[in-house]
Design an enzyme around this catalytic site. Structure first.
Site, mmCIF file in Angstrom:
data_model
loop_
_atom_site.group_PDB
_atom_site.id
_atom_site.type_symbol
_atom_site.label_atom_id
_atom_site.label_comp_id
_atom_site.label_asym_id
_atom_site.label_seq_id
_atom_site.Cartn_x
_atom_site.Cartn_y
_atom_site.Cartn_z
ATOM 1 C CD GLU A 111 57.205 119.109 -1.495
ATOM 2 O OE1 GLU A 111 57.702 117.971 -1.448
ATOM 3 O OE2 GLU A 111 56.589 119.637 -0.550
ATOM 4 C CG HIS A 130 52.171 118.061 0.075
ATOM 5 N ND1 HIS A 130 52.564 116.897 0.705
ATOM 6 C CD2 HIS A 130 53.240 118.896 0.153
ATOM 7 C CE1 HIS A 130 53.814 117.026 1.126
ATOM 8 N NE2 HIS A 130 54.252 118.234 0.818
ATOM 9 C CG HIS A 132 54.993 119.495 5.537
ATOM 10 N ND1 HIS A 132 55.636 120.689 5.308
ATOM 11 C CD2 HIS A 132 54.981 118.844 4.335
ATOM 12 C CE1 HIS A 132 55.991 120.767 4.027
ATOM 13 N NE2 HIS A 132 55.594 119.656 3.418
ATOM 14 C CG HIS A 201 57.973 115.613 2.884
ATOM 15 N ND1 HIS A 201 58.657 115.950 1.735
ATOM 16 C CD2 HIS A 201 56.971 116.524 2.966
ATOM 17 C CE1 HIS A 201 58.107 117.017 1.182
ATOM 18 N NE2 HIS A 201 57.088 117.381 1.910
HETATM 19 ZN ZN LIG Z 1 56.018 119.115 1.397
#
Ligand SMILES: [Zn+2]
Length: 274
Positions: A111, A130, A132, A201
């Site tokens: 990602e 980024h 979760h 997500h």
């Molecule tokens: Zn992710």
């Protein structure tokens, strides 16, 4: 009657030496402050990985990156390793299309395109997280928006947008932002916001420095926890746009204060692990 006194008495000589020593010490201390460079940012990125793991924002997944000082179209992040275990040698450079410059056989995060495409659209962004992060995800799958409710989260948009992965990849998707096209769609949906959620997500959090991106990621989770608790109690009062803007300036200016204690805590735990 005037006596002939030496121009340089012992006292003056000592003062001169002390002044020279003070000047030399000041110059040394100034040169000891590392200038902003890819090298200094790499070391800070290692600490950022450890802090985010220690604070529970990243676990075995998620990542943090910084924009290159030397070549601002490039960025740096680790290869696909768990954030809590990352060391300086794990950090790799990526080009503007998220290709690793010298991977040496190491696998990049799938990602990474989130980072490459947000940097492409957002010249003001110097670092990206980024995650979760657990408590933000309910706000990405329900009709209750994530909004700034804590005075520590004034950087949040008044209503944090949610990136719907189906809009970019259709119903048959992998729930991942794992291509340049997906990254570009996410960056476009994010616009000028500091944070965006990805449905079911996680989130993408930006900062004008590595420290600010880390602080914003931690306080996005903190704000989500408080909002969730407040919603259970009843009607919630959120920060208005002026309050949010005011506290964002104050908090961002104080980033070094929490950074020091977060780094200390993360390094203590790392020492115990070793
Ligand atoms: Zn992710």
């Amino acid at each position: 009657m005037q006596t002939d006194r030496p121009l340089l008495t012992p006292a003056i000589f000592c003062l001169a030496i002390l002044s020279l020593l003070a000047a030399a010490t000041a110059a040394f201390c100034q040169s000891a402050v590392a200038p902003d460079s890819d090298s200094s940012r790499t070391h800070e990125l290692v600490t950022a990985n450890h802090i985010l793991a220690d604070q529970g924002i990243l676990d075995g997944f998620g990542h943090v990156s910084f924009r290159s000082v030397k070549n601002p179209s490039h960025y740096f992040m680790a290869w696909a390793r768990a954030p809590g275990a990352i060391e300086a040698d794990d950090i790799m450079e990526f080009d503007e299309n998220s290709n690793p410059i010298d991977p040496k056989g190491r696998k990049p995060y799938s990602e990474r395109f989130i980072h490459g495409e947000v940097y492409r659209l957002r010249g003001d962004v110097q670092a990206i997280v980024h995650s979760h992060s657990r408590t933000i995800i309910p706000f990405s799958v329900s009709d209750v928006p994530l909004r700034p409710v804590s005075h520590m989260a004034g950087f949040l948009p008044q209503r944090v947008s949610v990136f719907e992965i189906r809009d970019a990849a259709g119903a048959d998707n992998q729930m991942l932002v794992n291509s340049q096209a997906m990254g570009a769609a996410l960056a476009k949906a994010m616009g000028l916001d500091s944070v965006i959620l990805i449905r079911g997500h996680g989130d993408v959090v930006t900062g004008q420095s590595i420290r600010l991106a880390v602080m914003h990621a931690i306080y996005t989770e903190f704000n989500a926890q408080i909002e969730m608790e407040a919603l259970r109690l009843g009607l919630v009062t959120y920060l208005n746009p002026t309050e949010a803007a005011n506290v964002a300036v104050i908090n961002d200016a104080a980033v070094d204060r929490p950074w020091e204690i977060w780094a200390q805590h993360a390094s203590t735990l790392a020492a115990v692990r070793h």
